[in-house]
Design a protein around this motif. Sequence first.
Motif, PDB file in Angstrom:
ATOM      1  N   LEU A 163     -75.186 -59.754 -35.069  1.00  0.00           N
ATOM      2  CA  LEU A 163     -75.936 -58.707 -34.379  1.00  0.00           C
ATOM      3  C   LEU A 163     -75.872 -58.994 -32.882  1.00  0.00           C
ATOM      4  O   LEU A 163     -76.199 -60.089 -32.458  1.00  0.00           O
ATOM      5  CB  LEU A 163     -77.393 -58.685 -34.842  1.00  0.00           C
ATOM      6  N   SER A 164     -75.498 -58.041 -32.035  1.00  0.00           N
ATOM      7  CA  SER A 164     -74.981 -56.768 -32.481  1.00  0.00           C
ATOM      8  C   SER A 164     -73.495 -56.667 -32.221  1.00  0.00           C
ATOM      9  O   SER A 164     -72.912 -55.584 -32.347  1.00  0.00           O
ATOM     10  CB  SER A 164     -75.723 -55.641 -31.763  1.00  0.00           C
ATOM     11  N   LEU A 214     -71.617 -55.269 -35.216  1.00  0.00           N
ATOM     12  CA  LEU A 214     -72.215 -54.132 -35.911  1.00  0.00           C
ATOM     13  C   LEU A 214     -72.448 -52.981 -34.940  1.00  0.00           C
ATOM     14  O   LEU A 214     -73.012 -53.174 -33.861  1.00  0.00           O
ATOM     15  CB  LEU A 214     -73.561 -54.537 -36.519  1.00  0.00           C
ATOM     16  N   TRP A 242     -74.595 -49.964 -34.127  1.00  0.00           N
ATOM     17  CA  TRP A 242     -75.950 -49.630 -34.524  1.00  0.00           C
ATOM     18  C   TRP A 242     -76.442 -48.473 -33.669  1.00  0.00           C
ATOM     19  O   TRP A 242     -76.671 -48.619 -32.474  1.00  0.00           O
ATOM     20  CB  TRP A 242     -76.845 -50.854 -34.332  1.00  0.00           C
ATOM     21  N   SER A 294     -75.174 -63.037 -30.096  1.00  0.00           N
ATOM     22  CA  SER A 294     -76.419 -63.497 -30.708  1.00  0.00           C
ATOM     23  C   SER A 294     -76.101 -64.404 -31.887  1.00  0.00           C
ATOM     24  O   SER A 294     -75.056 -64.264 -32.541  1.00  0.00           O
ATOM     25  CB  SER A 294     -77.251 -62.296 -31.172  1.00  0.00           C
ATOM     26  N   ALA A 319     -77.550 -62.725 -37.552  1.00  0.00           N
ATOM     27  CA  ALA A 319     -76.550 -61.969 -38.305  1.00  0.00           C
ATOM     28  C   ALA A 319     -77.157 -61.502 -39.615  1.00  0.00           C
ATOM     29  O   ALA A 319     -78.162 -62.048 -40.094  1.00  0.00           O
ATOM     30  CB  ALA A 319     -75.305 -62.813 -38.568  1.00  0.00           C
ATOM     31  N   SER A 343     -75.647 -46.447 -43.725  1.00  0.00           N
ATOM     32  CA  SER A 343     -74.973 -47.695 -43.379  1.00  0.00           C
ATOM     33  C   SER A 343     -73.669 -47.786 -44.141  1.00  0.00           C
ATOM     34  O   SER A 343     -73.523 -47.223 -45.225  1.00  0.00           O
ATOM     35  CB  SER A 343     -75.853 -48.909 -43.723  1.00  0.00           C
TER      36      SER A 343
END
Length: 285
Positions: free
Chosen positions: A93-94, A97, A99, A111, A114, A242
Amino acid sequence: MSSRGTAAGDRGTAVVIGGGLAGCLAAWALHGVAERVVVVERDRYPDGVDFRPGVPQAKHGHLLLEAGQRTIDELLPGALAELLAAGATRVPLSGGLRWLTSAGWLAPYDSDLAVLTCSRPLIDQVVLERVRAAPNVEFRTGTEVIGLLGDRHAVTGVQVNRRGRHGEETEAIPAELVVDAAGRATRAAKWLSVLGAPAVPRDRVDAGVSYATRFYHRPPTPPPTPPSTCRATPPTRAASASCCPSRASAGSSAWAACAASNPPSSPRSSRSSSACSATPSSPGR
């Protein structure tokens, strides 16, 4: 350890009602405290990673958040590595991903947090096999609890019989501690009332959200598209969606889930109602 709240010198027996993920983790947490742990499970476990009737929600997409990963790995050291080796995917994240939030696309950043995406049967199997290896944990499959032993002051065990054989003589399993991990199938309130215990208060919060999940076969060389999630922003977008891999290997499957008050029920409607299908342009990568 005692159902009356006092320490039992001989450590005694603990019974766990339900052998799902919660029940297996409870059994593992108890196996170093109780002399004997008995897990009573209505189902018979499948051979290997597969669905079973007692976990109907397993056919939906599943993932473990960071706290869940850490908790399982603290209880069962090495479990996270086993999940990854079996095909689970850790999505940062992120940075890993896409988002979409009500404020727009979440900016990518580095980061240590996860999510772990994989199938629910894989999570269950890794945990189950570890708990099965504990020498003082006994699994009673194809068996159901039909009542509790004890009185209004204390629960002292359970009554069981083979599933579907209610005419046969029941078996009593005395225990110093009984843990109810039966989930939505629990009958603890009824059993406690039979013992004369006060009524158990019940709180129910219904978010009014249902899920629809489809699994897709990924090509041997899938395009470099990261997993994505789009959150609902009522009233313009009433559903969330998702799309994540269920296994890391090429040619395996991926799942796409839609959460809404009235989720799609067919392939065509799932494509047309996807929360990600009418969103702003994706951020550059």
